[in-house]
Design an enzyme around this catalytic site. Sequence first.
Site, PDB file in Angstrom:
ATOM      1  N   MET A  26       0.855  -1.186   0.000  1.00  0.00           N
ATOM      2  CA  MET A  26       0.000   0.000   0.000  1.00  0.00           C
ATOM      3  C   MET A  26       0.895   1.241   0.000  1.00  0.00           C
ATOM      4  O   MET A  26       1.646   1.480   0.960  1.00  0.00           O
ATOM      5  CB  MET A  26      -0.948  -0.012   1.218  1.00  0.00           C
ATOM      6  CG  MET A  26      -2.075  -1.016   1.066  1.00  0.00           C
ATOM      7  SD  MET A  26      -3.216  -1.026   2.452  1.00  0.00           S
ATOM      8  CE  MET A  26      -2.319  -1.971   3.654  1.00  0.00           C
ATOM      9  N   GLN A  79       7.893  -4.284  -4.342  1.00  0.00           N
ATOM     10  CA  GLN A  79       7.071  -4.163  -5.541  1.00  0.00           C
ATOM     11  C   GLN A  79       7.570  -3.040  -6.435  1.00  0.00           C
ATOM     12  O   GLN A  79       7.829  -1.936  -5.955  1.00  0.00           O
ATOM     13  CB  GLN A  79       5.610  -3.895  -5.179  1.00  0.00           C
ATOM     14  CG  GLN A  79       4.735  -3.971  -6.428  1.00  0.00           C
ATOM     15  CD  GLN A  79       3.294  -3.550  -6.188  1.00  0.00           C
ATOM     16  OE1 GLN A  79       3.029  -2.388  -5.902  1.00  0.00           O
ATOM     17  NE2 GLN A  79       2.372  -4.470  -6.314  1.00  0.00           N
ATOM     18  N   CYS A 109      -2.253  -1.225 -10.285  1.00  0.00           N
ATOM     19  CA  CYS A 109      -2.538   0.113  -9.761  1.00  0.00           C
ATOM     20  C   CYS A 109      -3.378   0.902 -10.768  1.00  0.00           C
ATOM     21  O   CYS A 109      -2.959   1.112 -11.903  1.00  0.00           O
ATOM     22  CB  CYS A 109      -1.230   0.856  -9.467  1.00  0.00           C
ATOM     23  SG  CYS A 109      -1.547   2.504  -8.845  1.00  0.00           S
ATOM     24  N   ASN A 208      -6.886 -11.803  -2.980  1.00  0.00           N
ATOM     25  CA  ASN A 208      -6.904 -10.469  -2.366  1.00  0.00           C
ATOM     26  C   ASN A 208      -8.180  -9.711  -2.760  1.00  0.00           C
ATOM     27  O   ASN A 208      -8.689  -9.884  -3.852  1.00  0.00           O
ATOM     28  CB  ASN A 208      -5.653  -9.697  -2.822  1.00  0.00           C
ATOM     29  CG  ASN A 208      -5.678  -8.225  -2.432  1.00  0.00           C
ATOM     30  OD1 ASN A 208      -5.620  -7.353  -3.297  1.00  0.00           O
ATOM     31  ND2 ASN A 208      -5.767  -7.941  -1.144  1.00  0.00           N
ATOM     32  N   ASP A 210     -11.320  -7.308  -0.393  1.00  0.00           N
ATOM     33  CA  ASP A 210     -12.504  -7.444   0.469  1.00  0.00           C
ATOM     34  C   ASP A 210     -12.367  -8.520   1.536  1.00  0.00           C
ATOM     35  O   ASP A 210     -13.367  -9.120   1.927  1.00  0.00           O
ATOM     36  CB  ASP A 210     -13.761  -7.737  -0.361  1.00  0.00           C
ATOM     37  CG  ASP A 210     -14.266  -6.493  -1.064  1.00  0.00           C
ATOM     38  OD1 ASP A 210     -13.702  -5.410  -0.808  1.00  0.00           O
ATOM     39  OD2 ASP A 210     -15.207  -6.603  -1.868  1.00  0.00           O
ATOM     40  N   ARG A 233      -6.428  -3.211   3.582  1.00  0.00           N
ATOM     41  CA  ARG A 233      -7.053  -2.208   4.452  1.00  0.00           C
ATOM     42  C   ARG A 233      -7.443  -2.757   5.817  1.00  0.00           C
ATOM     43  O   ARG A 233      -7.398  -2.029   6.803  1.00  0.00           O
ATOM     44  CB  ARG A 233      -8.260  -1.600   3.723  1.00  0.00           C
ATOM     45  CG  ARG A 233      -7.823  -0.688   2.570  1.00  0.00           C
ATOM     46  CD  ARG A 233      -8.936  -0.407   1.620  1.00  0.00           C
ATOM     47  NE  ARG A 233      -9.366  -1.612   0.917  1.00  0.00           N
ATOM     48  CZ  ARG A 233     -10.389  -1.673   0.084  1.00  0.00           C
ATOM     49  NH1 ARG A 233     -11.099  -0.590  -0.148  1.00  0.00           N
ATOM     50  NH2 ARG A 233     -10.701  -2.810  -0.513  1.00  0.00           N
TER      51      ARG A 233
HETATM   52  C1  FMN Z   1      -3.903   3.367   0.278  1.00  0.00           C
HETATM   53  C2  FMN Z   1      -3.684   2.202  -0.642  1.00  0.00           C
HETATM   54  C3  FMN Z   1      -2.505   2.102  -1.345  1.00  0.00           C
HETATM   55  C4  FMN Z   1      -2.297   1.011  -2.211  1.00  0.00           C
HETATM   56  N1  FMN Z   1      -1.098   0.908  -2.858  1.00  0.00           N
HETATM   57  C5  FMN Z   1      -0.845  -0.192  -3.630  1.00  0.00           C
HETATM   58  C6  FMN Z   1       0.439  -0.396  -4.210  1.00  0.00           C
HETATM   59  O1  FMN Z   1       1.380   0.388  -4.012  1.00  0.00           O
HETATM   60  N2  FMN Z   1       0.602  -1.504  -4.984  1.00  0.00           N
HETATM   61  C7  FMN Z   1      -0.409  -2.410  -5.207  1.00  0.00           C
HETATM   62  O2  FMN Z   1      -0.208  -3.407  -5.905  1.00  0.00           O
HETATM   63  N3  FMN Z   1      -1.613  -2.246  -4.645  1.00  0.00           N
HETATM   64  C8  FMN Z   1      -1.838  -1.183  -3.845  1.00  0.00           C
HETATM   65  N4  FMN Z   1      -3.044  -1.048  -3.219  1.00  0.00           N
HETATM   66  C9  FMN Z   1      -4.063  -2.110  -3.369  1.00  0.00           C
HETATM   67  C10 FMN Z   1      -3.907  -3.146  -2.228  1.00  0.00           C
HETATM   68  O3  FMN Z   1      -2.667  -3.796  -2.312  1.00  0.00           O
HETATM   69  C11 FMN Z   1      -5.016  -4.199  -2.318  1.00  0.00           C
HETATM   70  O4  FMN Z   1      -4.907  -4.880  -3.533  1.00  0.00           O
HETATM   71  C12 FMN Z   1      -6.408  -3.582  -2.216  1.00  0.00           C
HETATM   72  O5  FMN Z   1      -6.485  -2.623  -1.176  1.00  0.00           O
HETATM   73  C13 FMN Z   1      -7.479  -4.669  -1.978  1.00  0.00           C
HETATM   74  O6  FMN Z   1      -7.211  -5.377  -0.796  1.00  0.00           O
HETATM   75  P1  FMN Z   1      -7.993  -5.064   0.596  1.00  0.00           P
HETATM   76  O7  FMN Z   1      -9.466  -5.177   0.292  1.00  0.00           O
HETATM   77  O8  FMN Z   1      -7.492  -6.135   1.535  1.00  0.00           O
HETATM   78  O9  FMN Z   1      -7.610  -3.676   1.013  1.00  0.00           O
HETATM   79  C14 FMN Z   1      -3.290   0.032  -2.380  1.00  0.00           C
HETATM   80  C15 FMN Z   1      -4.479   0.141  -1.650  1.00  0.00           C
HETATM   81  C16 FMN Z   1      -4.686   1.198  -0.779  1.00  0.00           C
HETATM   82  C17 FMN Z   1      -5.971   1.284  -0.002  1.00  0.00           C
END
Ligand code: FMN
Length: 337
Positions: A26, A79, A109, A208, A210, A233
């Site tokens: 993230m 990454q 992304c 991954n 939700d 999150r």
């Molecule tokens: C603030 C934020 C920053 C993120 N930055 C990246 C990132 O740098 N690289 C990436 O592959 N995904 C990034 N994501 C996506 C997360 O890795 C993940 O795939 C997404 O939040 C869904 O998973 P979750 O529902 O468990 O949050 C980001 C998500 C959030 C909320």
Amino acid sequence: MKLTNSIRKFYIGSYLIDPPLVLAPMAGLTNLPFRNLCRMHGAGLVVSEMVSANGLVQNSHKTFELLKSDKYEYFFSIQIFGSSPEIMAGAAKILEKNGAMIIDINMGCPVRKVVKNGAGAALLNDLIRAREIIAAVAGGVSIPVTVKMRIGWNNPEACLELSKYAEASGVSAIAVHARSAVQKFSGTADWSVIEQVANEVNIPVIGNGDINNIHDAATLLVNSKCAGLMIGRAALGNPWIFGQIASLLNKRTPVYPDYEEIFMTMKDHINHLESIFGSKRAVKMARTVLPWYVKGFKNVKNFRCNLNMTQSINDILRLIKEYKKLIGDSVNADYTG
Ligand SMILES: Cc1cc2nc3c(=O)[nH]c(=O)nc-3n(C[C@H](O)[C@H](O)[C@H](O)COP(=O)(O)O)c2cc1C
């Protein structure tokens, strides 16, 4: 739900991911202090914020700062994002030379400034280039390479095709955020696509999207063929979630932190941010990081307002202490009736 034998372990190269729970990358958040906390509380693998391949090959100080690690992390994945196969491969080689253990390629992304340069999720719309990047990176280094992708730009075909190509190119694992790029973070994640990918390839697939609580995690892991889970999150302000999921999967009772532990973790988190990034940046970061821990607590609005006015780490530590007292008093009042 049948949990027996549901806790799996998997390897990325020679790294055993046990428990099979990964902290999602993230941007701006999964820096060393937060990764350390998640590792300490049971994440089997943690991933850095996304790092620009261009920045790495141009030797940008700011980019290299994102690579800081320490011995408590054991191993972690870095990454990278970019749109040029040559630059991505060059960046991977630099990382390998500098001791990186696992490299992850960002193909998910959806942020405009990344996509408009043909990187991140834009690669799901340009499968030829996506394949070239996978081949160049996986073929250019001898450390394990993984790919994190969304299911597609707006349909799941890209993800299925790229997963098979990634496996054939020597990629060690695939993480699937089960949303399309068009969805960004809206709508629900379609876990059935994770299952489809897991049925298509013989390398570990990490599900991954939700996974909002420990029960979601158990549901996805138990009911699918995926090797592991990636959590983003739901881990913010809650690094304990990894240990809790592992406990649930192992049929042990999940342990929840009491308020003492939560406030101690907040202090540790801030102190570690200060030691890595200096006071000025740590004060700013604290405004994002600390409210996660106290979501749903009494008087949280006040805490947040006061936090936004603090100017130093000492102010923040004092504020945490005062807020802890307030919460502690109310917990004690509840106990004594
Ligand atoms: C603030 C934020 C920053 C993120 N930055 C990246 C990132 O740098 N690289 C990436 O592959 N995904 C990034 N994501 C996506 C997360 O890795 C993940 O795939 C997404 O939040 C869904 O998973 P979750 O529902 O468990 O949050 C980001 C998500 C959030 C909320």
